[in-house]
Structures are given as structure tokens and as C-alpha cells.
Design an enzyme around this catalytic site. Structure first.
Site, PDB file in Angstrom:
ATOM      1  N   LYS A 145     -27.863  16.375   8.983  1.00 24.29           N
ATOM      2  CA  LYS A 145     -26.459  16.637   8.620  1.00 24.29           C
ATOM      3  C   LYS A 145     -26.195  18.133   8.546  1.00 24.29           C
ATOM      4  CE  LYS A 145     -26.307  14.614   4.566  1.00 24.29           C
ATOM      5  NZ  LYS A 145     -27.629  14.050   4.362  1.00 24.29           N
ATOM      6  N   ARG A 190     -20.338  10.960  -2.836  1.00 23.02           N
ATOM      7  CA  ARG A 190     -21.453  10.033  -3.009  1.00 23.02           C
ATOM      8  C   ARG A 190     -21.084   8.858  -3.897  1.00 23.02           C
ATOM      9  NH1 ARG A 190     -25.393  14.365  -1.670  1.00 23.02           N
ATOM     10  NH2 ARG A 190     -27.509  13.622  -1.798  1.00 23.02           N
ATOM     11  N   ARG A 237     -39.990  20.197   6.455  1.00 25.71           N
ATOM     12  CA  ARG A 237     -39.058  21.078   5.738  1.00 25.71           C
ATOM     13  C   ARG A 237     -39.673  21.556   4.419  1.00 25.71           C
ATOM     14  NH1 ARG A 237     -33.046  18.911   4.815  1.00 25.71           N
ATOM     15  NH2 ARG A 237     -33.973  17.765   3.114  1.00 25.71           N
ATOM     16  N   ARG A 242     -38.504  23.450  -0.669  1.00 20.37           N
ATOM     17  CA  ARG A 242     -37.543  22.849  -1.600  1.00 20.37           C
ATOM     18  C   ARG A 242     -38.279  21.945  -2.584  1.00 20.37           C
ATOM     19  NH1 ARG A 242     -32.329  20.545   1.527  1.00 20.37           N
ATOM     20  NH2 ARG A 242     -32.631  18.960  -0.062  1.00 20.37           N
ATOM     21  N   ARG A 269     -34.569   9.587  -2.918  1.00 21.34           N
ATOM     22  CA  ARG A 269     -33.333  10.063  -2.295  1.00 21.34           C
ATOM     23  C   ARG A 269     -32.888   9.128  -1.163  1.00 21.34           C
ATOM     24  NH1 ARG A 269     -34.526  15.342  -0.266  1.00 21.34           N
ATOM     25  NH2 ARG A 269     -32.334  15.863  -0.135  1.00 21.34           N
TER      26      ARG A 269
HETATM   27  P1  AMP Z   1     -28.593  16.896  -0.866  1.00 21.12           P
HETATM   28  O1  AMP Z   1     -29.108  18.211  -0.435  1.00 21.12           O
HETATM   29  O2  AMP Z   1     -27.185  16.607  -0.403  1.00 21.12           O
HETATM   30  O3  AMP Z   1     -29.522  15.754  -0.574  1.00 21.12           O
HETATM   31  O4  AMP Z   1     -28.471  16.979  -2.469  1.00 21.12           O
HETATM   32  C1  AMP Z   1     -29.578  17.240  -3.275  1.00 21.12           C
HETATM   33  C2  AMP Z   1     -29.367  16.658  -4.666  1.00 21.12           C
HETATM   34  O5  AMP Z   1     -28.195  17.236  -5.272  1.00 21.12           O
HETATM   35  C3  AMP Z   1     -29.095  15.160  -4.702  1.00 21.12           C
HETATM   36  O6  AMP Z   1     -30.318  14.412  -4.707  1.00 21.12           O
HETATM   37  C4  AMP Z   1     -28.334  15.000  -6.013  1.00 21.12           C
HETATM   38  O7  AMP Z   1     -29.195  15.089  -7.120  1.00 21.12           O
HETATM   39  C5  AMP Z   1     -27.474  16.259  -6.024  1.00 21.12           C
HETATM   40  N1  AMP Z   1     -26.170  16.044  -5.345  1.00 21.12           N
HETATM   41  C6  AMP Z   1     -25.748  16.611  -4.171  1.00 21.12           C
HETATM   42  N2  AMP Z   1     -24.516  16.206  -3.843  1.00 21.12           N
HETATM   43  C7  AMP Z   1     -24.134  15.335  -4.823  1.00 21.12           C
HETATM   44  C8  AMP Z   1     -22.965  14.543  -5.051  1.00 21.12           C
HETATM   45  N3  AMP Z   1     -21.935  14.548  -4.175  1.00 21.12           N
HETATM   46  N4  AMP Z   1     -22.928  13.775  -6.174  1.00 21.12           N
HETATM   47  C9  AMP Z   1     -23.939  13.764  -7.053  1.00 21.12           C
HETATM   48  N5  AMP Z   1     -25.081  14.457  -6.893  1.00 21.12           N
HETATM   49  C10 AMP Z   1     -25.192  15.258  -5.792  1.00 21.12           C
END
Ligand code: AMP
Length: 191
Positions: free
Chosen positions: A13, A88, A127, A133, A144
Site C-alpha cells: 500500500k 479501520r 522490511r 520497525r 496485524r
Molecule cells: P500500519 O502501518 O497502517 O499497519 O499501522 C501500524 C499500527 O498503527 C496499527 O497496527 C495500529 O496499531 C495503528 N493504526 C494505524 N492506523 C490506524 C487506524 N486507522 N485506526 C487505529 N489504529 C491504527
């Protein structure tokens, strides 16, 4: 033009959003990136969010909606936004719709990037080595992935009820994935 990219962690993404951002002058807003920035700056919000993120759980709707609301009016978002990792929850989706309606805008396109679980594990391992990370480990990935399954099952029907959500084959090389996305743009523009 406002676009939402759905896809599990490691689906590409972020990579695709950056390419589309450069080509079309849109701005990618990734709530995950914003939260990681808060964590690395050591803000109070970042401290609260870190533990939740490391567990692979969702940060509160209030926090992420507030972060998006604080950004959508910035000049860099004037041509439109690629929402990455947001919304989300249905509450986030409804808040986003309301935010856009207030501005005379809407979500123009919702895409889902599809990638096999095995390929995701390999990408995340790579990654983790490259970017370090703290949520890029297999156990967090499983959480996740489960998180993605559950939030996409909540949010995708919300968008499917409003129109088509085209699937993009994310197993293809990066440039072919971009070509698929651009052909969806072209078919939507022609419609
Ligand atoms: P991502 O990089 O989008 O996978 O986000 C990493 C982490 O950030 C996720 O596992 C959540 O803990 C938090 N997070 C990111 N975007 C959201 C969202 N829209 N709502 C709630 N938690 C989020």
C-alpha cells in the site's frame, strides 16, 4: 480525487501510494506513519500509542480521526488524498465521510490490494531487517493480519454498499501493480 487503499500489512500500500502520489499530485496520509512519527518524537500521544501498536491492536478512533482532521485542509492535500491504513472502523469511515461532505468532497475510489499470506510473511521479514520497525516481527504480523481481516470485514462492506471496490493483484511486480491501479483510474474516469 480521494482514494482509499485497503490491503494487509506488507501488501505494498505504502509503495503504491507513494508512486500514485508523485504521478497525480495527491497526498498520501498514512495513520500508521503519523503514529510512528509521534512515537519517534516521543510525544504523549506517541507514548500511549506505542504499546498498542506493538501489540498489533487498534489505536482509538478519536486519536486517528483527530490526526486525519488536522491534515486534510493542508495545501498539500488540495488535489486529493490517498488514505492508507485509514479508516479501520466503521466509525472512522463515517467520520471521514462527514469530514469530506463538509468540504464538498467524497471518496472517489476504494481499492483492495490482495497478497498471499506467505508472501506477506517474507516481505515483512525483509522490511524488519531493512527498516527495523518494532512491529515488524512474525508474532505482531500475525496479529496485524488478523487485525486486517477483522477491520476489512467491518469497513469494506461499508464501501461496497456505496459502490464497487476493485481488487488489485498485489503479487505482481511493483510497476505491474501500478499499471493495474492506473487502469482502474482510467475505467472510473471513463464511467
Ligand atoms: P500500519 O502501518 O497502517 O499497519 O499501522 C501500524 C499500527 O498503527 C496499527 O497496527 C495500529 O496499531 C495503528 N493504526 C494505524 N492506523 C490506524 C487506524 N486507522 N485506526 C487505529 N489504529 C491504527
Amino acid at each position: 480525487m480521494n482514494i482509499i487503499f485497503f490491503g494487509p500489512p506488507g501488501a505494498g500500500k505504502g509503495t503504491q501510494a507513494k508512486i500514485i502520489e508523485d504521478k497525480y499530485g495527491l497526498k498520501q496520509l498514512s495513520t500508521g506513519d503519523m503514529l510512528r512519527a509521534e512515537v519517534s518524537e516521543g510525544t504523549e500521544l506517541g507514548l500511549q500509542a506505542k504499546e498498542i501498536m506493538d501489540r498489533g491492536e487498534l489505536v482509538s478512533d478519536e486519536i486517528v480521526i483527530g490526526m486525519i482532521a488536522a491534515r486534510v485542509d493542508s495545501p498539500e492535500c488540495s488535489k486529493g488524498v490517498i488514505f492508507d491504513g485509514f479508516p479501520r472502523t466503521e466509525a472512522q469511515a463515517a467520520a471521514l465521510d462527514a469530514m469530506l461532505v463538509e468540504r464538498g468532497q467524497k471518496i472517489d475510489m476504494v481499492l483492495e490490494l490482495l497478497v498471499d499470506d506467505e508472501a506477506l510473511v517474507a516481505r515483512i521479514e525483509k522490511r524488519a531487517l531493512e527498516e527495523g520497525r518494532s512491529d515488524d516481527n512474525i508474532e505482531a504480523l500475525k496479529n496485524r493480519l488478523a487485525q486486517y481481516r477483522s477491520y476489512s470485514a467491518e469497513v469494506l462492506p461499508y464501501y461496497r454498499a456505496q459502490g464497487d471496490v476493485p481488487a488489485v493483484d498485489g503479487m505482481k511486480p511493483i510497476d505491474e501493480v501500478t499499471a493495474q491501479i492506473e487502469s482502474i483510474f482510467a475505467s472510473q474516469e471513463a464511467a
